[in-house]
Design an enzyme around this catalytic site. Structure first.
Site, PDB file in Angstrom:
ATOM      1  N   TYR A 108       0.821  -1.214   0.000  1.00 29.71           N
ATOM      2  CA  TYR A 108       0.000   0.000   0.000  1.00 29.71           C
ATOM      3  C   TYR A 108       0.858   1.268   0.000  1.00 29.71           C
ATOM      4  CZ  TYR A 108      -3.981  -3.019   1.111  1.00 29.71           C
ATOM      5  OH  TYR A 108      -4.943  -3.987   1.082  1.00 29.71           O
TER       6      TYR A 108
ATOM      7  N   LYS B 231       3.625 -15.307   1.765  1.00 21.99           N
ATOM      8  CA  LYS B 231       3.678 -16.151   0.568  1.00 21.99           C
ATOM      9  C   LYS B 231       5.155 -16.361   0.212  1.00 21.99           C
ATOM     10  CE  LYS B 231       0.695 -17.035  -2.154  1.00 21.99           C
ATOM     11  NZ  LYS B 231       0.127 -18.373  -2.428  1.00 21.99           N
TER      12      LYS B 231
ATOM     13  N   ASP C 296      -2.649 -17.830   1.722  1.00 21.45           N
ATOM     14  CA  ASP C 296      -3.863 -18.387   1.102  1.00 21.45           C
ATOM     15  C   ASP C 296      -4.378 -19.577   1.902  1.00 21.45           C
ATOM     16  OD1 ASP C 296      -1.486 -19.623   0.300  1.00 21.45           O
ATOM     17  OD2 ASP C 296      -2.269 -20.248  -1.643  1.00 21.45           O
TER      18      ASP C 296
ATOM     19  N   ASP D  25      -5.064  -7.064   5.840  1.00 22.13           N
ATOM     20  CA  ASP D  25      -6.303  -6.372   5.490  1.00 22.13           C
ATOM     21  C   ASP D  25      -7.402  -7.412   5.223  1.00 22.13           C
ATOM     22  OD1 ASP D  25      -8.041  -4.431   4.738  1.00 22.13           O
ATOM     23  OD2 ASP D  25      -6.961  -3.780   2.949  1.00 22.13           O
TER      24      ASP D  25
ATOM     25  N   ASP E 282     -10.482  -8.931   8.096  1.00 29.01           N
ATOM     26  CA  ASP E 282     -11.915  -8.812   7.776  1.00 29.01           C
ATOM     27  C   ASP E 282     -12.580 -10.187   7.757  1.00 29.01           C
ATOM     28  OD1 ASP E 282     -11.987  -6.121   7.707  1.00 29.01           O
ATOM     29  OD2 ASP E 282     -12.369  -5.907   5.567  1.00 29.01           O
TER      30      ASP E 282
END
Ligand code: NAD
Length: 380
Positions: free
Chosen positions: A141, A192, A225, A249, A253
């Site tokens: 970001y 990852k 993942d 992020d 959530d």
């Protein structure tokens, strides 16, 4: 010991839910459990109205000297047309940046009484209590280069850069390991590493930090993942999950939704520890200013109250009082007292103020019971 705390109620339902926290603080002080020095100021739209900026310099200094800040929510239609750089949300972003709050903590707790609010089966989420620690100020970001480039002939190219340094990885890793020591002592680090160099570095640095400083905490690694999948398959396998800004992020959530209700979700953002181990900290409910129900005594104050409980646990080292507040919330929910957003068949629907009353009453009842039990034990 007097604990300093700055309260920033903000906009919309912010002042309504924070009023209940203030009542809780007053109750705790009256019972002699703890003493606070409380400052209060405005942020967001309320600060634009009062000072012409969403976070005044003086307010920022108040927050800096308090060290611990509890915020309600910012924003609302009244300020929708304000210039982008001074919109209400910019006040919150500035506060996070100026206090260098690089670690975002999002707990996901499923209260037994609200188990049906989750979309997952009760046997999967019963007793769930996990904490996601997300790196908040680095990664894709913020990485350079970034932007959209015109390649000509109708073709364009969008670029963002995922970048982390050892310092950034280790400082958020430290927060996660410190939190695990206050909980059940397990950290899962998600990245990852199989396909990203930044992920490989993340894994190597977390592993080195663990070996050097936190061998007493159990560490495991998981690809992000797979972590997303495991959160739905068997979320109770986790205690603390530490991850980068982008994966955090998404995973925070996802974890929040395991609990099923926005009005119940607290959060914290922490900065680096000083020489005494104290961190700058901002606690806030995950929800926004809910303009659709503002001023109607309909807002659920529990996310704000649980954010205050996080402050007791993580800033003031009063896990005992945090437990009591969380037990009081649990007791109120078990008694079938609900605000409209978490209403269920057979329960009693109450407003913001009455929910605050119920939590304080449950706290007082539990205190009375604890004191009766300790007197009995002493007599024996
Ligand atoms: P929101 O979280 O304010 O509301 C979403 C929905 O959830 C609404 O229907 C609302 O009534 C309900 N809701 C939220 N909190 C509740 C509570 N405590 N009790 C009962 N119901 C609750 O999100 P939104 O509608 O997308 O945004 C409204 C405003 O809040 C916008 O100006 C947005 O920018 C701002 N916002 C601020 C923050 C923050 O301060 N951290 C976060 C998100 C949104």
């Amino acid at each position: 010991m007097i604990y300093k705390i700055a309260l920033l109620p903000g906009d919309g339902i912010g002042p309504e839910v924070m009023a209940q926290v203030r009542r809780l603080i007053a109750h705790m002080e009256k019972s002699g459990d703890i003493r606070f020095e409380v400052w209060e100021d405005v942020i967001g739209g309320a600060a634009i109205d009062a000072y012409g900026a969403p976070l005044a310099d003086d307010t920022l200094e108040t927050c800096r000297s308090a060290g611990t800040v509890l915020m309600g929510a910012v924003g609302g239609p009244k300020w929708d047309k304000v210039e982008y750089s001074i919109r209400p949300e910019a006040g919150l972003l500035r506060l996070r940046k100026e206090l260098d709050l690089f670690a975002n903590l999002r707990p996901a707790i499923v209260f037994d009484a609200l188990i049906d609010a989750s979309t997952l089966k009760p046997e999967v989420v019963r007793g769930l209590d996990i904490l996601i620690v997300r790196e908040l100020t680095g990664g894709v970001y913020f990485g350079q280069p970034r932007g959209i480039e015109d390649l000509g002939g109708g073709e364009r190219r969008g670029v963002n850069t995922q970048v982390y340094t050892t310092m950034e990885i280790r400082r958020v890793g430290r927060v996660a390991f410190d939190m695990a020591r206050l909980r059940s002592g397990r950290v899962t680090s998600a990245e990852k590493a199989n396909v990203m160099e930044s992920g490989k570095l993340w894994r190597e640095d977390i592993t080195a930090l663990h070996a050097a400083e936190y061998a007493d905490v159990a560490l495991s690694h998981m690809y992000a993942d797979n972590c997303a999948m495991q959160l739905l398959r068997n979320p109770r396998q986790f205690d603390v999950i530490v991850t980068d800004n982008l994966f955090g992020d998404i995973l925070s959530d996802e974890a929040a939704m395991l609990t099923g209700s926005l009005g119940m979700l607290p959060s914290a953002s922490l900065g680096a520890a000083d020489e005494k181990g104290r961190r700058m900290a901002l606690y806030e409910p995950v929800h926004g200013s809910a303009p659709d129900i503002a001023g109607q005594d309909k807002a659920n104050p529990l996310a704000a109250i649980l954010s205050f409980a996080m402050a007791l646990r993580y800033s003031f080292d009063r896990g005992d009082l945090a437990d009591r507040v969380e037990d009081a919330v649990r007791a109120v929910l078990s008694a079938g007292i609900r605000t409209a957003d978490i209403m269920a068949d057979g329960c009693r629907c109450v407003g913001t103020q009455a929910m605050g009353d119920a939590v304080i009453e449950a706290l007082a009842t539990n205190e009375a019971r604890a004191s009766y039990d300790s007197t009995r034990t002493a007599k024996k």
